[in-house]
Design an enzyme around this catalytic site. Structure first.
Site, mmCIF file in Angstrom:
data_model
loop_
_atom_site.group_PDB
_atom_site.id
_atom_site.type_symbol
_atom_site.label_atom_id
_atom_site.label_comp_id
_atom_site.label_asym_id
_atom_site.label_seq_id
_atom_site.Cartn_x
_atom_site.Cartn_y
_atom_site.Cartn_z
ATOM 1 N N LYS A 197 0.995 -1.405 -0.028
ATOM 2 C CA LYS A 197 -0.552 -0.433 -0.364
ATOM 3 C C LYS A 197 1.010 1.200 0.136
ATOM 4 C CE LYS A 197 -3.656 -0.940 -0.573
ATOM 5 N NZ LYS A 197 -3.424 -1.226 -2.430
ATOM 6 N N THR B 289 3.232 0.982 -4.613
ATOM 7 C CA THR B 289 3.957 0.320 -5.459
ATOM 8 C C THR B 289 3.778 0.379 -6.748
ATOM 9 O OG1 THR B 289 2.675 -1.098 -4.925
ATOM 10 C CG2 THR B 289 5.325 -1.031 -3.615
ATOM 11 N N ARG C 258 -8.457 4.074 -3.009
ATOM 12 C CA ARG C 258 -10.352 3.716 -2.270
ATOM 13 C C ARG C 258 -10.147 5.142 -1.638
ATOM 14 N NH1 ARG C 258 -7.912 -1.894 -2.185
ATOM 15 N NH2 ARG C 258 -9.089 -3.229 -2.899
ATOM 16 N N ARG D 233 4.942 5.110 2.661
ATOM 17 C CA ARG D 233 4.379 6.105 2.832
ATOM 18 C C ARG D 233 4.110 5.717 4.374
ATOM 19 N NH1 ARG D 233 -1.540 3.760 0.493
ATOM 20 N NH2 ARG D 233 -2.490 6.212 0.637
HETATM 21 N N1 PPS Z 1 -1.062 7.549 -9.504
HETATM 22 C C1 PPS Z 1 -1.930 6.840 -8.117
HETATM 23 N N2 PPS Z 1 -2.432 6.306 -8.911
HETATM 24 C C2 PPS Z 1 -3.006 5.398 -7.853
HETATM 25 N N3 PPS Z 1 -3.269 5.359 -6.757
HETATM 26 C C3 PPS Z 1 -1.457 6.059 -6.137
HETATM 27 C C4 PPS Z 1 -1.335 6.179 -7.308
HETATM 28 N N4 PPS Z 1 -0.116 6.842 -6.622
HETATM 29 C C5 PPS Z 1 0.144 6.325 -5.566
HETATM 30 N N5 PPS Z 1 -1.060 5.861 -5.255
HETATM 31 C C6 PPS Z 1 -1.332 4.953 -3.848
HETATM 32 O O1 PPS Z 1 -1.167 3.515 -3.728
HETATM 33 C C7 PPS Z 1 -1.826 3.434 -3.200
HETATM 34 C C8 PPS Z 1 -1.722 1.843 -3.403
HETATM 35 O O2 PPS Z 1 -0.555 1.562 -3.341
HETATM 36 P P1 PPS Z 1 0.258 -0.001 -3.914
HETATM 37 O O3 PPS Z 1 0.291 -0.159 -5.211
HETATM 38 O O4 PPS Z 1 1.494 -0.210 -3.581
HETATM 39 O O5 PPS Z 1 -0.723 -1.172 -3.040
HETATM 40 S S1 PPS Z 1 -0.499 -2.945 -3.261
HETATM 41 O O6 PPS Z 1 0.300 -2.746 -1.730
HETATM 42 O O7 PPS Z 1 -0.042 -3.182 -4.842
HETATM 43 O O8 PPS Z 1 -1.760 -3.615 -2.888
HETATM 44 C C9 PPS Z 1 -2.478 3.382 -3.309
HETATM 45 O O9 PPS Z 1 -3.124 3.626 -1.909
HETATM 46 P P2 PPS Z 1 -4.876 3.577 -1.146
HETATM 47 O O10 PPS Z 1 -5.215 5.344 -1.425
HETATM 48 O O11 PPS Z 1 -5.336 3.695 0.210
HETATM 49 O O12 PPS Z 1 -5.500 2.674 -2.148
HETATM 50 C C10 PPS Z 1 -2.724 5.033 -3.092
HETATM 51 O O13 PPS Z 1 -2.194 5.873 -2.098
#
Ligand code: PPS
Length: 361
Positions: A117, A120, A325, A198
């Site tokens: 989260k 990545t 989300r 984060r």
């Molecule tokens: N550009 C962009 N678009 C959408 N989301 C973005 C972006 N950059 C960073 N994030 C943040 O990435 C969070 C999800 O992290 P991961 O991809 O590492 O999640 S996972 O571990 O693979 O499930 C996700 O967390 P949540 O907001 O809690 O859903 C986002 O806050």
């Protein structure tokens, strides 16, 4: 013998014949001369023609050479690829000239090892825009779940790459897997590691939100946070809390890898300044800074930066619905308790990494 000519001129036949012979000879000589001149002119013209076609030939052979140089610039930049590319027809894929079906599957030279989260997926999607980066689509989970399948199994999950291209994958659970550093080290001690971190409190809420989306019946975040809410004792065995103790997990990696081989990316800055963070990542990977501000736009509806053009496409691309989300509202008192809990670990982490991530401001 004599012949009579008008005006009573009398010429002997002999002299007439001599004159005729002279005239005939000079006529033949003129004719021959004319013909020779014509031939000379013709061959001179042919000679010019020949030189034109020679230069055309030179031009024809130089054209592919010029093309080779152009292709060289557009492909992976290795001398080997210059020859390879020139030898085959090259399709134009989203502005990059690449031979299809070429290359070999290689073990990754760089891995995004965490954190869950942290952002990545966004980092990997952005990096894939780089022509010298190729990445496995799904998370392989080799160093945590499928290690027994062996390295060949792992290699087979990788995309084909040309010489000079970097193979990457991302599996965020590696960061908290005890065995992962030793296993990655035994694959290659020079593997470059990237960790997207984060604010651990927001990360924990994000983690919980993901679980909630799959299992809507789970207890509240607040109740899962504490072993005992009255005493305020945090349940550090809950993975959503555990993962955020970055300094502790990092210690485990430092047993195998030097700090210079690990890059920490700020998950917050990846949202507020994606090009800035991508610049650091490209430097760390030894890549030319190709991904810049020009590649991003802020999508108001999504509330996140998105790509103007995704890899292999000319269309804008935002991450899917599972990224970004809406988080549930968490009791502010619980949030504060968590902030207090993480503070010393965060300080240690800032110290270890030499970067202040600003989660405690
Ligand atoms: N550009 C962009 N678009 C959408 N989301 C973005 C972006 N950059 C960073 N994030 C943040 O990435 C969070 C999800 O992290 P991961 O991809 O590492 O999640 S996972 O571990 O693979 O499930 C996700 O967390 P949540 O907001 O809690 O859903 C986002 O806050």
């Amino acid at each position: 013998m004599a012949c009579k000519l008008p005006g009573n001129t009398t010429l002997s036949v002999k002299s007439v014949l001599r004159k005729c012979a002279v005239m005939l000879v000079s006529l033949l000589a003129s004719f021959y001369l004319l013909q020779s001149l014509t031939q000379l002119g013709g061959s001179a013209l042919r000679a010019t023609d020949a030189s034109v076609s020679a230069s055309e030939l030179v031009g024809a052979s130089e054209a592919p050479l010029r093309r080779k140089r152009v292709l060289h610039r557009w492909t992976d930049g290795t001398p080997g690829s210059q020859v390879r590319d020139a030898a085959r027809g090259l399709p134009l894929v989203s502005g990059k000239l690449r031979p299809l079906g070429d290359g070999a599957k290689r073990l990754p030279q760089a891995i995004i090892v965490g954190v869950k989260k942290g952002g990545t997926r966004a980092l990997l999607e952005f990096l894939r825009v780089h022509p010298d980066v190729r990445a496995a689509g799904a998370e392989p989970h080799f160093f945590d779940r499928f290690y027994d399948n062996g390295l060949e199994w792992y290699r087979d999950l990788m995309p084909k790459t040309l010489e000079g291209q970097i193979t990457m994958e991302k599996t965020p659970s590696y960061f908290v897997t005890r065995e992962a550093p030793a296993r990655i080290y035994s694959m290659s001690r020079s593997t470059k590691l990237i960790v997207v971190v984060r604010d651990p409190v927001t990360r924990a809420i994000s983690d919980y939100t993901q679980t909630l989306s799959k299992k809507p019946d789970i207890p509240t975040f607040e109740s899962l946070t504490f072993k005992n809410r009255t005493t305020g004792l945090i349940d550090t065995s809950w993975s959503a809390i555990q993962i955020g103790i970055y300094a502790k997990h990092l210690d485990n990696w430092l047993q195998f890898f030097p700090m210079q081989q690990i890059l920490f990316v700020s998950g917050e800055r990846l949202i507020s300044d994606p090009a800035g963070e991508l610049g650091r990542v490209q430097d760390f990977l030894g890549l030319k800074r190709i991904i810049t501000d020009k590649h991003f736009y802020f999508n108001q509806t999504k509330g996140f930066p998105c790509l103007k053009k995704a890899e292999g496409s000319s269309k804008p691309h935002c991450l899917g619905k599972t990224k970004g989300r809406t988080h549930p509202n968490i009791d502010p008192e619980v949030v504060q308790r968590l902030r207090d809990f993480y503070r010393p670990f965060n300080m240690k982490f800032y110290q270890m990494t030499g970067r202040i991530f600003g989660w405690d401001d």
